[in-house]
Design an enzyme around this catalytic site. Structure first.
Site, PDB file in Angstrom:
ATOM      1  N   GLY A  66       0.807  -1.171   0.004  1.00  0.00           N
ATOM      2  CA  GLY A  66       0.008  -0.005   0.067  1.00  0.00           C
ATOM      3  C   GLY A  66       0.919   1.218  -0.099  1.00  0.00           C
ATOM      4  O   GLY A  66       1.911   1.211   0.192  1.00  0.00           O
ATOM      5  N   GLY A 113       0.397  -5.182   0.926  1.00  0.00           N
ATOM      6  CA  GLY A 113      -0.600  -5.007   0.074  1.00  0.00           C
ATOM      7  C   GLY A 113      -0.883  -5.755  -1.285  1.00  0.00           C
ATOM      8  O   GLY A 113      -1.945  -6.020  -1.868  1.00  0.00           O
ATOM      9  N   GLU A 136       5.443  -5.603   7.578  1.00  0.00           N
ATOM     10  CA  GLU A 136       4.961  -4.551   8.398  1.00  0.00           C
ATOM     11  C   GLU A 136       5.622  -4.310   9.871  1.00  0.00           C
ATOM     12  O   GLU A 136       5.471  -3.021  10.200  1.00  0.00           O
ATOM     13  CB  GLU A 136       3.391  -4.857   8.531  1.00  0.00           C
ATOM     14  CG  GLU A 136       2.558  -4.534   7.280  1.00  0.00           C
ATOM     15  CD  GLU A 136       2.586  -5.690   6.332  1.00  0.00           C
ATOM     16  OE1 GLU A 136       2.032  -5.645   5.081  1.00  0.00           O
ATOM     17  OE2 GLU A 136       3.278  -6.685   6.499  1.00  0.00           O
ATOM     18  N   ASP A 144      -1.472  -7.144   7.452  1.00  0.00           N
ATOM     19  CA  ASP A 144      -2.763  -7.060   7.357  1.00  0.00           C
ATOM     20  C   ASP A 144      -3.223  -7.612   6.162  1.00  0.00           C
ATOM     21  O   ASP A 144      -2.640  -8.670   5.665  1.00  0.00           O
ATOM     22  CB  ASP A 144      -3.296  -5.628   7.424  1.00  0.00           C
ATOM     23  CG  ASP A 144      -2.456  -4.525   6.335  1.00  0.00           C
ATOM     24  OD1 ASP A 144      -1.826  -4.876   5.698  1.00  0.00           O
ATOM     25  OD2 ASP A 144      -3.335  -3.618   6.072  1.00  0.00           O
TER      26      ASP A 144
END
Length: 356
Positions: A66, A113, A136, A144
């Site tokens: 992301g 992502g 992350e 996530d």
């Protein structure tokens, strides 16, 4: 929403989504996610589309994750929540339940992502160029986009190892981990794309997929990984790594100790809880609870600053050690958000993958 950062192409009976930010290794932003979701909805009821294909523009990879710089700027501007995650997690769920085959070409860099947009697809292709992972904990966040759903179901503690250390794996590792299904030589990808326009996903991929996948280095390390990461306490895991006579375990200890202590403890807890969850959507709801709270915790902004903004690679974590992150703090991150819950699990039931 229209954006040139997503290219939509039709060839034969394939609807092709191309992530088109090659200079940023196709990092996802909200406009891209909105465009991807809209295309999927249009093609779901289009009888002329039998298969959806997802790939990335450029030579570097499918997707580096992301756009954390944009999220960082939102935080600095005082954002109370991040709409990007709502849209992204709903897209992740949609891809996993799509009624038509979704083929993802996980060539090159596929991180964060990028895993969410590809590893929940029905037909996941890696190559000798693939580098996959969830980095992350390096930026004060947690794996996530359903990463904990995938990693918690990997053999033994392989997923725990990569999640806590922000490690990466090869295409062969991705297949062992359960993040991918097929191994295709990168030189054959253009021909595979051509074949998908005329044949079913299964038939086209079968023609190019290698019968023998190269050895996975990660699988070779499973003995010490399973032994060191079997604990449900992060401090015990670190101690086991540090006391191991295996050089790779000692290096893993160094990597883990350098990550955000809060992120490490939350990630371990999230992985253990994800093992008992029946659906991806339950894990995505959990991701959202953690993400909303981490947005306002000090380590996320500090991690992005150190890794991406100032690039000094010297984050000052707060709290600074694993021992400083107590159980009550961990539990608080997992508490229900009440009316702000994402609510994906409540709206879905377990579903199988489409076949072609």
């Amino acid at each position: 929403m229209e954006t040139n950062e997503i290219l939509l192409q039709r060839r034969g009976h394939v609807g092709h989504i191309v992530l088109n930010r090659p200079k940023a290794i196709n990092a996802l932003n909200d406009a891209m996610i909105t465009a991807i979701t809209a295309a999927l909805r249009d093609w779901e009821t289009d009888d002329g589309v039998a298969t959806v294909l997802i790939s990335g523009a450029g030579e570097r990879g499918l997707c580096a994750g992301g756009d954390i710089v944009a999220i960082y700027k939102h935080v600095q501007a005082g954002a109370s929540k991040e709409i990007f995650w709502e849209d992204e997690y709903r897209m992740n769920s949609y891809i996993s339940r799509y009624p038509k085959p979704v083929v993802s070409l996980m060539d090159g860099v596929v991180l964060g992502g990028g895993i969410g947009v590809s590893a929940h697809a029905s037909h996941r292709v890696v190559t000798e160029r693939s580098t996959v992972g969830m980095p992350e904990t390096r930026i004060g966040f947690i794996p996530d986009v359903g990463g904990c759903y995938l990693y918690s179901r990997a053999p033994g503690e392989l997923g725990t190892h990569l999640a806590l250390t922000a490690g990466t794996g090869t295409g062969a590792d991705a297949i062992v981990l359960g993040l991918a299904d097929y191994y295709v030589d990168s030189i054959d990808l253009p021909a595979l794309v051509e074949a998908l326009a005329e044949a079913s996903a299964d038939e086209a991929i079968a023609h190019f997929a290698r019968m023998e996948v190269p050895p996975s280095d990660l699988a070779k390390d499973r003995r010490w990984i399973d032994d060191c990461y079997r604990h449900d306490d992060a401090e015990q895991i670190l101690a086991a790594l540090e006391s191991s006579g295996e050089p790779k375990a000692l290096q893993a200890a160094v990597e883990l100790a350098a990550k955000s202590p809060t992120s490490v403890k939350l990630t371990l807890e999230a992985l253990r809880r994800a093992r008992g969850m029946a659906t991806l959507e339950e894990v995505l709801d959990q991701d959202y609870r953690l993400g909303i709270r981490l947005l306002h915790a000090p380590d996320f902004a500090e991690g992005v600053r150190a890794q991406v903004i100032d690039k000094d690679r010297n984050p000052r974590w707060n709290p600074a050690t694993l021992a400083d992150v107590d159980r009550a703090t961990v539990e608080a991150y997992f508490a229900d958000l009440g009316p702000d819950e994402l609510g994906l699990a409540a709206a879905t039931v377990p579903a199988g993958r489409p076949q072609a």
